[in-house]
Design a protein around this motif. Structure first.
Motif, PDB file in Angstrom:
ATOM      1  N   TRP A 121       0.830  -1.214   0.000  1.00 26.74           N
ATOM      2  CA  TRP A 121       0.000   0.000   0.000  1.00 26.74           C
ATOM      3  C   TRP A 121       0.859   1.257   0.000  1.00 26.74           C
ATOM      4  CZ3 TRP A 121      -5.300  -0.515  -0.353  1.00 26.74           C
ATOM      5  CH2 TRP A 121      -5.786  -1.811  -0.209  1.00 26.74           C
ATOM      6  N   LYS A 122       1.949   1.212  -0.770  1.00 27.92           N
ATOM      7  CA  LYS A 122       2.817   2.388  -0.891  1.00 27.92           C
ATOM      8  C   LYS A 122       2.156   3.480  -1.723  1.00 27.92           C
ATOM      9  CE  LYS A 122       7.194  -0.126  -0.464  1.00 27.92           C
ATOM     10  NZ  LYS A 122       8.475  -0.462  -1.129  1.00 27.92           N
ATOM     11  N   GLN A 123       1.383   3.064  -2.725  1.00 28.43           N
ATOM     12  CA  GLN A 123       0.644   4.004  -3.567  1.00 28.43           C
ATOM     13  C   GLN A 123      -0.831   3.672  -3.490  1.00 28.43           C
ATOM     14  OE1 GLN A 123       2.471   3.541  -7.450  1.00 28.43           O
ATOM     15  NE2 GLN A 123       3.915   5.180  -7.022  1.00 28.43           N
ATOM     16  N   VAL A 124      -1.646   4.649  -3.106  1.00 28.83           N
ATOM     17  CA  VAL A 124      -3.073   4.408  -2.888  1.00 28.83           C
ATOM     18  C   VAL A 124      -3.886   5.372  -3.752  1.00 28.83           C
ATOM     19  CG1 VAL A 124      -4.932   4.341  -1.196  1.00 28.83           C
ATOM     20  CG2 VAL A 124      -2.621   3.621  -0.538  1.00 28.83           C
ATOM     21  N   PHE A 125      -4.791   4.794  -4.556  1.00 28.39           N
ATOM     22  CA  PHE A 125      -5.636   5.581  -5.454  1.00 28.39           C
ATOM     23  C   PHE A 125      -7.083   5.460  -4.973  1.00 28.39           C
ATOM     24  CE2 PHE A 125      -2.040   3.699  -7.648  1.00 28.39           C
ATOM     25  CZ  PHE A 125      -1.425   4.814  -8.203  1.00 28.39           C
ATOM     26  N   LEU A 126      -7.693   6.583  -4.643  1.00 26.26           N
ATOM     27  CA  LEU A 126      -9.011   6.560  -4.012  1.00 26.26           C
ATOM     28  C   LEU A 126     -10.049   7.344  -4.804  1.00 26.26           C
ATOM     29  CD1 LEU A 126      -7.839   7.047  -0.313  1.00 26.26           C
ATOM     30  CD2 LEU A 126      -8.488   4.913  -1.436  1.00 26.26           C
ATOM     31  N   ARG A 127      -9.813   7.510  -6.089  1.00 22.79           N
ATOM     32  CA  ARG A 127     -10.795   8.186  -6.942  1.00 22.79           C
ATOM     33  C   ARG A 127     -11.426   7.158  -7.881  1.00 22.79           C
ATOM     34  NH1 ARG A 127      -7.833  13.173  -9.607  1.00 22.79           N
ATOM     35  NH2 ARG A 127      -6.207  11.615  -9.945  1.00 22.79           N
ATOM     36  N   PRO A 128     -12.658   6.738  -7.620  1.00 25.30           N
ATOM     37  CA  PRO A 128     -13.288   5.684  -8.424  1.00 25.30           C
ATOM     38  C   PRO A 128     -13.367   6.003  -9.912  1.00 25.30           C
ATOM     39  CG  PRO A 128     -14.561   6.112  -6.429  1.00 25.30           C
ATOM     40  CD  PRO A 128     -13.516   7.187  -6.517  1.00 25.30           C
ATOM     41  N   GLU A 129     -13.517   7.285 -10.254  1.00 30.64           N
ATOM     42  CA  GLU A 129     -13.621   7.646 -11.671  1.00 30.64           C
ATOM     43  C   GLU A 129     -12.311   7.424 -12.421  1.00 30.64           C
ATOM     44  OE1 GLU A 129     -13.120  11.608  -9.393  1.00 30.64           O
ATOM     45  OE2 GLU A 129     -13.924   9.597  -9.075  1.00 30.64           O
ATOM     46  N   TYR A 130     -11.218   7.249 -11.684  1.00 31.43           N
ATOM     47  CA  TYR A 130      -9.922   6.921 -12.288  1.00 31.43           C
ATOM     48  C   TYR A 130      -9.441   5.551 -11.800  1.00 31.43           C
ATOM     49  CZ  TYR A 130     -10.010  11.844 -13.512  1.00 31.43           C
ATOM     50  OH  TYR A 130     -10.374  13.085 -14.015  1.00 31.43           O
ATOM     51  N   ARG A 131     -10.384   4.625 -11.679  1.00 31.90           N
ATOM     52  CA  ARG A 131     -10.114   3.222 -11.329  1.00 31.90           C
ATOM     53  C   ARG A 131      -9.532   3.058  -9.925  1.00 31.90           C
ATOM     54  NH1 ARG A 131      -7.494   0.912 -17.010  1.00 31.90           N
ATOM     55  NH2 ARG A 131      -9.207   1.569 -18.376  1.00 31.90           N
TER      56      ARG A 131
END
Length: 501
Positions: free
Chosen positions: A56-66
Protein backbone atom coordinates in the motif's frame (compact mmCIF):
# COMPACT_ATOMS: atom_id res chain seq x y z
CA UNK A 1 1.33 -48.15 -4.13
CA UNK A 2 2.08 -46.59 -0.73
CA UNK A 3 5.14 -44.89 -2.24
CA UNK A 4 2.98 -43.27 -4.93
CA UNK A 5 0.46 -42.12 -2.33
CA UNK A 6 3.18 -40.46 -0.25
CA UNK A 7 4.47 -38.63 -3.34
CA UNK A 8 0.99 -37.39 -4.18
CA UNK A 9 0.53 -36.15 -0.61
CA UNK A 10 3.83 -34.22 -0.81
CA UNK A 11 2.77 -32.66 -4.10
CA UNK A 12 -0.56 -31.60 -2.61
CA UNK A 13 1.26 -29.97 0.30
CA UNK A 14 3.37 -27.89 -2.06
CA UNK A 15 0.57 -25.49 -2.84
CA UNK A 16 0.72 -21.75 -3.36
CA UNK A 17 0.52 -20.92 0.35
CA UNK A 18 3.71 -22.83 1.14
CA UNK A 19 5.84 -20.36 -0.78
CA UNK A 20 8.00 -17.99 1.32
CA UNK A 21 6.27 -14.80 2.43
CA UNK A 22 8.74 -12.67 0.49
CA UNK A 23 7.77 -14.40 -2.76
CA UNK A 24 4.06 -14.25 -1.98
CA UNK A 25 4.30 -10.50 -1.36
CA UNK A 26 6.18 -10.05 -4.64
CA UNK A 27 3.33 -11.84 -6.44
CA UNK A 28 0.62 -9.88 -4.65
CA UNK A 29 2.41 -6.63 -5.54
CA UNK A 30 1.26 -7.08 -9.16
CA UNK A 31 -2.41 -6.94 -8.14
CA UNK A 32 -4.45 -3.71 -8.09
CA UNK A 33 -5.91 -2.83 -4.72
CA UNK A 34 -9.41 -3.87 -5.79
CA UNK A 35 -8.10 -7.40 -6.33
CA UNK A 36 -6.20 -7.34 -3.04
CA UNK A 37 -9.45 -6.68 -1.21
CA UNK A 38 -10.99 -9.70 -2.92
CA UNK A 39 -7.98 -11.85 -2.06
CA UNK A 40 -8.43 -10.92 1.60
CA UNK A 41 -11.65 -12.99 1.62
CA UNK A 42 -9.96 -16.24 0.52
CA UNK A 43 -8.18 -17.31 3.72
CA UNK A 44 -6.39 -15.96 6.77
CA UNK A 45 -2.96 -16.05 5.12
CA UNK A 46 -4.13 -14.12 2.10
CA UNK A 47 -5.88 -11.62 4.35
CA UNK A 48 -2.64 -11.03 6.26
CA UNK A 49 -0.68 -10.69 3.02
CA UNK A 50 -3.16 -8.30 1.41
CA UNK A 51 -3.01 -6.03 4.46
CA UNK A 52 0.79 -5.80 4.46
CA UNK A 53 1.73 -2.13 4.36
CA UNK A 54 4.37 -2.78 1.68
CA UNK A 55 1.53 -3.39 -0.78
CA UNK A 56 0.00 0.00 0.00
CA UNK A 57 2.82 2.39 -0.89
CA UNK A 58 0.64 4.00 -3.57
CA UNK A 59 -3.07 4.41 -2.89
CA UNK A 60 -5.64 5.58 -5.45
CA UNK A 61 -9.01 6.56 -4.01
CA UNK A 62 -10.80 8.19 -6.94
CA UNK A 63 -13.29 5.68 -8.42
CA UNK A 64 -13.62 7.65 -11.67
CA UNK A 65 -9.92 6.92 -12.29
CA UNK A 66 -10.11 3.22 -11.33
CA UNK A 67 -9.37 3.88 -7.69
CA UNK A 68 -11.00 2.43 -4.59
CA UNK A 69 -14.28 3.83 -3.33
CA UNK A 70 -14.24 4.60 0.41
CA UNK A 71 -17.71 4.30 1.92
CA UNK A 72 -16.90 4.68 5.63
CA UNK A 73 -14.74 7.63 6.68
CA UNK A 74 -14.14 6.33 10.22
CA UNK A 75 -12.81 3.00 8.95
CA UNK A 76 -10.59 4.84 6.50
CA UNK A 77 -9.06 6.88 9.33
CA UNK A 78 -8.16 3.62 11.08
CA UNK A 79 -6.60 2.22 7.90
CA UNK A 80 -4.26 5.21 7.56
CA UNK A 81 -2.49 4.32 10.79
CA UNK A 82 -2.70 0.52 10.65
CA UNK A 83 -2.36 -0.39 6.98
CA UNK A 84 -0.67 2.59 5.28
CA UNK A 85 1.45 4.05 8.10
CA UNK A 86 5.12 4.70 7.30
CA UNK A 87 5.02 2.74 4.01
CA UNK A 88 2.70 5.20 2.28
CA UNK A 89 4.44 7.34 -0.34
CA UNK A 90 1.64 8.42 -2.70
CA UNK A 91 -2.08 8.98 -2.18
CA UNK A 92 -4.94 10.50 -4.16
CA UNK A 93 -7.89 11.95 -2.22
CA UNK A 94 -11.29 12.74 -3.74
CA UNK A 95 -13.31 15.66 -2.44
CA UNK A 96 -15.23 13.67 0.17
CA UNK A 97 -12.00 12.48 1.82
CA UNK A 98 -10.30 15.88 1.99
CA UNK A 99 -11.15 16.60 5.60
CA UNK A 100 -9.22 17.97 8.57
CA UNK A 101 -9.26 14.54 10.27
CA UNK A 102 -7.85 12.72 7.24
CA UNK A 103 -5.10 15.29 6.71
CA UNK A 104 -4.22 15.14 10.42
CA UNK A 105 -3.86 11.35 10.25
CA UNK A 106 -1.69 11.52 7.13
CA UNK A 107 0.53 14.13 8.75
CA UNK A 108 0.94 12.17 11.98
CA UNK A 109 0.98 8.55 10.79
CA UNK A 110 2.60 8.72 7.32
CA UNK A 111 5.99 10.45 7.66
CA UNK A 112 7.25 9.12 4.29
CA UNK A 113 4.36 10.51 2.25
CA UNK A 114 5.99 12.28 -0.71
CA UNK A 115 3.17 12.76 -3.24
CA UNK A 116 -0.34 14.00 -2.56
CA UNK A 117 -3.25 14.66 -4.95
CA UNK A 118 -6.21 16.71 -3.71
CA UNK A 119 -9.13 16.50 -6.15
CA UNK A 120 -11.64 19.32 -5.65
CA UNK A 121 -12.97 19.08 -9.22
CA UNK A 122 -16.40 17.75 -8.18
CA UNK A 123 -16.74 19.97 -5.11
CA UNK A 124 -19.83 22.07 -4.58
CA UNK A 125 -18.93 22.95 -0.99
CA UNK A 126 -15.76 22.58 1.10
CA UNK A 127 -15.50 20.82 4.44
CA UNK A 128 -14.77 22.91 7.52
CA UNK A 129 -11.00 23.42 7.86
CA UNK A 130 -11.00 25.75 10.87
CA UNK A 131 -9.55 22.93 12.98
CA UNK A 132 -6.85 22.02 10.45
CA UNK A 133 -3.54 22.47 12.28
CA UNK A 134 -1.44 19.70 10.70
CA UNK A 135 -0.57 18.75 7.12
CA UNK A 136 2.03 16.43 5.50
CA UNK A 137 5.24 18.46 5.62
CA UNK A 138 7.67 16.28 3.63
CA UNK A 139 5.88 16.42 0.30
CA UNK A 140 7.86 16.48 -2.93
CA UNK A 141 4.82 16.55 -5.22
CA UNK A 142 1.49 18.32 -4.69
CA UNK A 143 -1.33 18.08 -7.24
CA UNK A 144 -4.50 20.16 -6.82
CA UNK A 145 -7.48 19.61 -9.13
CA UNK A 146 -9.57 22.79 -9.15
CA UNK A 147 -13.31 23.23 -9.00
CA UNK A 148 -15.02 25.78 -11.23
CA UNK A 149 -17.26 26.99 -8.38
CA UNK A 150 -15.16 26.72 -5.20
CA UNK A 151 -12.56 29.24 -4.02
CA UNK A 152 -9.72 27.44 -2.22
CA UNK A 153 -7.99 30.33 -0.49
CA UNK A 154 -9.52 29.51 2.92
CA UNK A 155 -8.14 25.97 2.72
CA UNK A 156 -4.80 26.99 1.21
CA UNK A 157 -4.21 29.56 3.95
CA UNK A 158 -4.12 26.65 6.42
CA UNK A 159 -1.47 24.67 4.53
CA UNK A 160 0.87 27.29 3.04
CA UNK A 161 3.46 26.90 5.79
CA UNK A 162 3.78 23.15 5.12
CA UNK A 163 4.70 23.44 1.43
CA UNK A 164 8.35 24.51 1.57
CA UNK A 165 9.61 21.02 0.60
CA UNK A 166 7.46 20.76 -2.56
CA UNK A 167 9.48 20.42 -5.77
CA UNK A 168 6.71 19.41 -8.19
CA UNK A 169 3.51 21.47 -8.33
CA UNK A 170 0.56 20.49 -10.48
CA UNK A 171 -2.59 22.59 -10.65
CA UNK A 172 -5.22 21.09 -12.91
CA UNK A 173 -7.92 23.44 -14.16
CA UNK A 174 -11.38 23.09 -15.63
CA UNK A 175 -10.87 24.47 -19.12
CA UNK A 176 -13.57 22.21 -20.57
CA UNK A 177 -16.12 23.79 -18.23
CA UNK A 178 -15.04 27.38 -18.76
CA UNK A 179 -16.77 29.87 -21.01
CA UNK A 180 -14.31 32.22 -22.70
CA UNK A 181 -17.11 34.65 -23.43
CA UNK A 182 -17.52 35.41 -19.74
CA UNK A 183 -16.54 38.96 -18.83
CA UNK A 184 -15.38 38.14 -15.32
CA UNK A 185 -12.64 35.60 -14.65
CA UNK A 186 -12.40 34.22 -11.13
CA UNK A 187 -9.14 32.96 -9.66
CA UNK A 188 -10.21 29.97 -7.61
CA UNK A 189 -6.66 29.54 -6.26
CA UNK A 190 -3.93 32.09 -5.56
CA UNK A 191 -0.91 30.92 -7.57
CA UNK A 192 1.19 33.88 -6.43
CA UNK A 193 0.91 32.93 -2.76
CA UNK A 194 1.73 29.29 -3.51
CA UNK A 195 4.87 30.41 -5.32
CA UNK A 196 6.05 32.40 -2.30
CA UNK A 197 5.74 29.32 -0.06
CA UNK A 198 7.43 26.89 -2.49
CA UNK A 199 10.94 28.21 -3.22
CA UNK A 200 12.31 24.84 -4.37
CA UNK A 201 10.02 24.17 -7.31
CA UNK A 202 11.65 22.26 -10.19
CA UNK A 203 8.52 21.27 -12.16
CA UNK A 204 5.31 23.29 -12.57
CA UNK A 205 2.32 21.99 -14.49
CA UNK A 206 -0.56 24.43 -14.93
CA UNK A 207 -3.01 22.49 -17.08
CA UNK A 208 -6.17 23.98 -18.53
CA UNK A 209 -6.44 26.87 -16.06
CA UNK A 210 -8.56 29.48 -17.76
CA UNK A 211 -7.51 32.42 -15.59
CA UNK A 212 -3.73 31.95 -15.90
CA UNK A 213 -2.09 34.67 -17.99
CA UNK A 214 1.33 36.24 -18.46
CA UNK A 215 1.11 38.12 -15.16
CA UNK A 216 1.04 34.80 -13.32
CA UNK A 217 4.05 33.57 -15.30
CA UNK A 218 5.96 36.76 -14.44
CA UNK A 219 5.24 36.15 -10.77
CA UNK A 220 6.43 32.54 -10.99
CA UNK A 221 9.58 33.52 -12.89
CA UNK A 222 10.52 36.04 -10.22
CA UNK A 223 11.02 33.40 -7.53
CA UNK A 224 11.55 29.97 -9.13
CA UNK A 225 15.23 30.01 -10.01
CA UNK A 226 15.40 26.20 -9.84
CA UNK A 227 12.63 25.70 -12.41
CA UNK A 228 13.50 22.98 -14.96
CA UNK A 229 10.13 22.15 -16.51
CA UNK A 230 7.18 24.48 -17.12
CA UNK A 231 3.96 23.13 -18.69
CA UNK A 232 1.21 25.56 -19.67
CA UNK A 233 -0.87 23.33 -21.91
CA UNK A 234 -4.40 24.63 -22.58
CA UNK A 235 -3.83 27.87 -20.65
CA UNK A 236 -5.48 29.86 -23.40
CA UNK A 237 -4.82 33.34 -21.96
CA UNK A 238 -1.05 32.94 -22.14
CA UNK A 239 0.31 35.05 -25.01
CA UNK A 240 4.04 34.90 -24.26
CA UNK A 241 4.73 38.45 -23.08
CA UNK A 242 6.25 37.00 -19.90
CA UNK A 243 8.72 34.68 -21.66
CA UNK A 244 11.45 37.32 -21.75
CA UNK A 245 11.56 37.37 -17.95
CA UNK A 246 10.99 33.62 -17.73
CA UNK A 247 14.04 32.75 -19.82
CA UNK A 248 16.12 35.47 -18.20
CA UNK A 249 15.47 34.38 -14.61
CA UNK A 250 14.97 30.61 -14.92
CA UNK A 251 18.35 29.62 -16.34
CA UNK A 252 17.80 25.92 -15.63
CA UNK A 253 14.60 25.68 -17.70
CA UNK A 254 14.91 22.71 -20.07
CA UNK A 255 11.31 21.78 -20.89
CA UNK A 256 8.66 24.27 -22.08
CA UNK A 257 5.23 22.93 -23.10
CA UNK A 258 2.84 25.41 -24.73
CA UNK A 259 0.16 23.27 -26.37
CA UNK A 260 -3.06 25.13 -27.23
CA UNK A 261 -1.91 28.45 -25.81
CA UNK A 262 -2.38 31.84 -27.50
CA UNK A 263 1.33 32.68 -27.88
CA UNK A 264 2.02 35.51 -30.33
CA UNK A 265 4.87 36.18 -32.72
CA UNK A 266 5.95 39.50 -31.18
CA UNK A 267 6.25 38.06 -27.69
CA UNK A 268 8.15 34.96 -28.85
CA UNK A 269 10.57 37.01 -30.94
CA UNK A 270 11.34 39.31 -27.99
CA UNK A 271 12.48 36.44 -25.74
CA UNK A 272 16.19 35.62 -25.52
CA UNK A 273 16.22 32.09 -26.92
CA UNK A 274 19.95 32.24 -27.67
CA UNK A 275 20.99 31.94 -24.02
CA UNK A 276 18.27 29.54 -22.84
CA UNK A 277 18.64 25.82 -22.09
CA UNK A 278 15.28 24.69 -23.50
CA UNK A 279 15.71 21.35 -25.28
CA UNK A 280 12.13 20.03 -25.04
CA UNK A 281 9.60 22.24 -26.83
CA UNK A 282 5.88 21.77 -27.54
CA UNK A 283 3.98 24.36 -29.59
CA UNK A 284 1.12 22.11 -30.73
CA UNK A 285 -1.97 23.89 -32.08
CA UNK A 286 -0.47 27.36 -31.86
CA UNK A 287 -0.60 30.09 -34.51
CA UNK A 288 3.05 31.10 -34.76
CA UNK A 289 4.07 32.07 -38.29
CA UNK A 290 6.85 30.65 -40.42
CA UNK A 291 9.04 33.75 -39.98
CA UNK A 292 8.69 33.60 -36.21
CA UNK A 293 9.63 29.92 -36.08
CA UNK A 294 12.62 30.46 -38.36
CA UNK A 295 13.88 33.16 -36.00
CA UNK A 296 13.43 31.40 -32.68
CA UNK A 297 14.63 27.97 -33.87
CA UNK A 298 17.77 29.57 -35.31
CA UNK A 299 18.56 30.91 -31.81
CA UNK A 300 17.48 27.93 -29.72
CA UNK A 301 19.90 25.20 -28.60
CA UNK A 302 19.75 21.64 -29.96
CA UNK A 303 16.42 19.98 -29.31
CA UNK A 304 15.75 16.52 -27.89
CA UNK A 305 11.94 16.70 -28.06
CA UNK A 306 9.78 18.68 -30.50
CA UNK A 307 5.99 18.65 -30.93
CA UNK A 308 4.41 20.79 -33.67
CA UNK A 309 1.11 19.09 -34.69
CA UNK A 310 -1.56 21.41 -36.11
CA UNK A 311 1.07 24.15 -36.41
CA UNK A 312 0.62 25.69 -39.87
CA UNK A 313 3.73 27.83 -39.51
CA UNK A 314 5.96 24.75 -39.36
CA UNK A 315 6.91 24.51 -43.04
CA UNK A 316 9.57 22.92 -45.20
CA UNK A 317 11.77 25.96 -44.63
CA UNK A 318 11.55 25.60 -40.85
CA UNK A 319 12.34 21.88 -40.81
CA UNK A 320 15.08 22.48 -43.39
CA UNK A 321 16.68 25.12 -41.15
CA UNK A 322 16.59 22.77 -38.16
CA UNK A 323 18.30 20.06 -40.22
CA UNK A 324 20.93 22.32 -41.79
CA UNK A 325 21.92 24.00 -38.52
CA UNK A 326 22.17 20.68 -36.67
CA UNK A 327 19.41 21.61 -34.21
CA UNK A 328 18.00 18.07 -34.45
CA UNK A 329 21.25 16.14 -34.02
CA UNK A 330 20.14 15.11 -30.50
CA UNK A 331 16.43 14.64 -31.25
CA UNK A 332 14.80 11.64 -29.55
CA UNK A 333 11.10 12.29 -30.19
CA UNK A 334 9.20 14.40 -32.72
CA UNK A 335 5.52 14.93 -33.54
CA UNK A 336 4.83 16.26 -37.05
CA UNK A 337 1.18 15.24 -37.27
CA UNK A 338 -1.24 17.41 -39.26
CA UNK A 339 1.46 19.85 -40.40
CA UNK A 340 -0.22 20.78 -43.68
CA UNK A 341 2.69 22.84 -45.03
CA UNK A 342 5.29 20.10 -44.66
CA UNK A 343 6.21 18.03 -47.72
CA UNK A 344 7.12 14.34 -47.82
CA UNK A 345 10.55 15.05 -49.32
CA UNK A 346 11.73 17.15 -46.38
CA UNK A 347 10.36 14.65 -43.85
CA UNK A 348 12.12 11.85 -45.73
CA UNK A 349 15.38 13.82 -45.65
CA UNK A 350 15.01 14.33 -41.90
CA UNK A 351 14.40 10.63 -41.27
CA UNK A 352 17.39 9.59 -43.38
CA UNK A 353 19.68 11.90 -41.44
CA UNK A 354 18.33 11.59 -37.89
CA UNK A 355 16.00 8.58 -37.92
CA UNK A 356 18.32 6.15 -36.15
CA UNK A 357 18.45 8.26 -33.00
CA UNK A 358 14.67 8.62 -32.79
CA UNK A 359 12.78 6.77 -30.08
CA UNK A 360 9.39 8.20 -30.97
CA UNK A 361 7.76 9.70 -34.07
CA UNK A 362 4.19 10.75 -34.83
CA UNK A 363 3.48 11.65 -38.45
CA UNK A 364 -0.25 11.32 -39.01
CA UNK A 365 -2.89 13.35 -40.80
CA UNK A 366 -1.16 13.71 -44.17
CA UNK A 367 -3.40 12.26 -46.89
CA UNK A 368 -0.47 11.99 -49.32
CA UNK A 369 1.44 9.50 -47.19
CA UNK A 370 1.03 5.94 -48.43
CA UNK A 371 2.62 2.61 -47.57
CA UNK A 372 5.37 3.32 -50.12
CA UNK A 373 6.63 6.27 -48.09
CA UNK A 374 6.84 4.21 -44.91
CA UNK A 375 8.30 1.05 -46.47
CA UNK A 376 11.09 3.25 -47.88
CA UNK A 377 11.78 5.10 -44.63
CA UNK A 378 11.11 2.58 -41.84
CA UNK A 379 14.59 1.16 -42.40
CA UNK A 380 15.94 4.49 -41.11
CA UNK A 381 14.16 4.31 -37.72
CA UNK A 382 15.41 0.98 -36.39
CA UNK A 383 15.48 2.15 -32.75
CA UNK A 384 11.93 3.49 -32.67
CA UNK A 385 9.77 2.63 -29.65
CA UNK A 386 6.66 4.76 -30.27
CA UNK A 387 5.29 5.05 -33.81
CA UNK A 388 2.12 6.85 -34.98
CA UNK A 389 1.13 6.90 -38.65
CA UNK A 390 -1.88 7.08 -40.94
CA UNK A 391 -4.80 9.41 -41.47
CA UNK A 392 -8.00 9.08 -39.50
CA UNK A 393 -11.29 9.71 -41.33
CA UNK A 394 -9.90 9.03 -44.79
CA UNK A 395 -13.29 9.88 -46.31
CA UNK A 396 -12.88 13.42 -44.97
CA UNK A 397 -9.25 13.82 -46.06
CA UNK A 398 -10.18 12.46 -49.54
CA UNK A 399 -7.66 9.64 -49.65
CA UNK A 400 -7.98 8.22 -53.16
CA UNK A 401 -5.58 5.28 -52.81
CA UNK A 402 -5.89 2.17 -50.64
CA UNK A 403 -3.14 1.45 -48.10
CA UNK A 404 -1.49 -1.98 -48.27
CA UNK A 405 -1.23 -2.58 -44.54
CA UNK A 406 0.61 -5.90 -44.92
CA UNK A 407 3.68 -4.17 -46.34
CA UNK A 408 3.83 -1.73 -43.42
CA UNK A 409 3.52 -4.47 -40.80
CA UNK A 410 6.19 -6.53 -42.52
CA UNK A 411 8.56 -3.55 -42.66
CA UNK A 412 8.01 -2.84 -38.95
CA UNK A 413 8.61 -6.50 -38.10
CA UNK A 414 11.84 -6.53 -40.10
CA UNK A 415 13.31 -3.20 -39.01
CA UNK A 416 11.68 -2.01 -35.74
CA UNK A 417 12.10 -4.85 -33.29
CA UNK A 418 12.34 -2.44 -30.33
CA UNK A 419 8.83 -1.20 -31.06
CA UNK A 420 6.62 -0.86 -27.97
CA UNK A 421 3.65 1.21 -29.12
CA UNK A 422 2.23 1.44 -32.65
CA UNK A 423 -0.82 3.34 -33.85
CA UNK A 424 -2.14 3.04 -37.41
CA UNK A 425 -4.90 5.60 -37.96
CA UNK A 426 -6.14 4.71 -41.44
CA UNK A 427 -9.79 3.69 -41.27
CA UNK A 428 -11.38 0.46 -42.44
CA UNK A 429 -12.32 1.89 -45.83
CA UNK A 430 -8.75 2.93 -46.58
CA UNK A 431 -6.86 -0.22 -45.55
CA UNK A 432 -6.29 -3.01 -48.07
CA UNK A 433 -5.84 -6.56 -46.78
CA UNK A 434 -6.82 -10.14 -47.63
CA UNK A 435 -6.97 -13.70 -46.27
CA UNK A 436 -3.15 -13.93 -46.28
CA UNK A 437 -2.77 -10.94 -43.95
CA UNK A 438 -2.56 -13.21 -40.91
CA UNK A 439 0.95 -14.15 -41.96
CA UNK A 440 2.12 -10.53 -41.69
CA UNK A 441 0.33 -10.08 -38.38
CA UNK A 442 2.25 -13.14 -37.13
CA UNK A 443 5.50 -11.48 -38.20
CA UNK A 444 5.02 -8.32 -36.15
CA UNK A 445 3.66 -10.26 -33.17
CA UNK A 446 6.64 -12.62 -33.08
CA UNK A 447 9.46 -10.27 -34.01
CA UNK A 448 8.30 -7.21 -32.05
CA UNK A 449 8.22 -9.02 -28.71
CA UNK A 450 8.17 -5.74 -26.73
CA UNK A 451 5.03 -4.48 -28.47
CA UNK A 452 2.41 -3.89 -25.78
CA UNK A 453 0.05 -1.51 -27.59
CA UNK A 454 -1.22 -1.73 -31.17
CA UNK A 455 -3.99 0.78 -31.85
CA UNK A 456 -6.17 0.41 -34.95
CA UNK A 457 -9.35 1.86 -36.36
CA UNK A 458 -12.42 -0.17 -35.45
CA UNK A 459 -13.61 -2.66 -38.09
CA UNK A 460 -12.98 -6.09 -39.59
CA UNK A 461 -9.22 -5.68 -39.80
CA UNK A 462 -9.05 -4.69 -36.14
CA UNK A 463 -11.02 -7.84 -35.23
CA UNK A 464 -8.61 -9.96 -37.31
CA UNK A 465 -5.52 -8.54 -35.58
CA UNK A 466 -7.07 -8.75 -32.14
CA UNK A 467 -8.04 -12.41 -32.54
CA UNK A 468 -4.51 -13.20 -33.76
CA UNK A 469 -2.93 -11.72 -30.62
CA UNK A 470 -5.55 -13.30 -28.37
CA UNK A 471 -4.73 -16.76 -29.73
CA UNK A 472 -1.12 -16.09 -28.76
CA UNK A 473 -2.22 -15.21 -25.20
CA UNK A 474 -1.60 -11.47 -25.65
CA UNK A 475 -5.17 -10.17 -25.32
CA UNK A 476 -4.38 -6.65 -24.11
CA UNK A 477 -2.08 -5.55 -26.94
CA UNK A 478 -4.56 -4.71 -29.70
CA UNK A 479 -6.82 -1.74 -28.99
CA UNK A 480 -9.20 0.50 -30.87
CA UNK A 481 -8.86 4.22 -31.55
CA UNK A 482 -12.26 4.75 -29.91
CA UNK A 483 -10.74 4.18 -26.46
CA UNK A 484 -6.97 4.60 -26.93
CA UNK A 485 -4.64 7.23 -28.34
CA UNK A 486 -0.89 6.95 -28.76
CA UNK A 487 1.43 9.87 -28.05
CA UNK A 488 5.15 10.51 -27.78
CA UNK A 489 4.77 12.47 -24.50
CA UNK A 490 6.09 9.51 -22.47
CA UNK A 491 9.51 10.29 -23.97
CA UNK A 492 9.66 13.65 -22.23
CA UNK A 493 12.42 13.80 -19.65
CA UNK A 494 9.91 15.01 -17.04
CA UNK A 495 7.03 12.77 -18.09
CA UNK A 496 6.72 10.99 -14.73
CA UNK A 497 6.67 14.30 -12.88
CA UNK A 498 3.96 15.69 -15.20
CA UNK A 499 1.54 12.78 -15.00
CA UNK A 500 -1.82 13.29 -13.34
CA UNK A 501 -5.16 11.42 -13.30
Amino acid sequence: MEYQLSISRRIRKRDFNTLPEKILLAIFAYLPHVELLRCARVCRLWRTLSQNSRLWKQVFLRPEYRGLHVRNLDQFLVLIGHRFSSALQYIELPMELITADVLHELANKCPNLKSLTLDFSTAMQLHDFNDLNAFPCNLKMLCICLSDVIFLEGFMRRIYTYLSSVEILQIIGTIEKSNEAEEEVYETINISKIKVQTPNLRVINLYGIFFVDDNHIDTIASGCIHLECFALNFCTRVKGASFTNLLQRCKKLQCLLLQNTSIEDRAMLAADWATCCVTEFDISSTELTENCLLDIFARMPKLTYLAVPHCDGFTDNVLGLLIEQGKLSNIRAIDLSNTVNLSLDVVSTFLKRHGRQLRGIAYAGNAKVTEQFWTNTIKNIKNIKIFVMGTAFGWFKKISTRIHIDQILDACAQECQKLERLEIQWDEETLRWNENSSKFIDHIRIRCAKLHSLVLSDGEYYELVRSNFERADRPRVVRTMISEQTSIVSLLKYYNELRFN
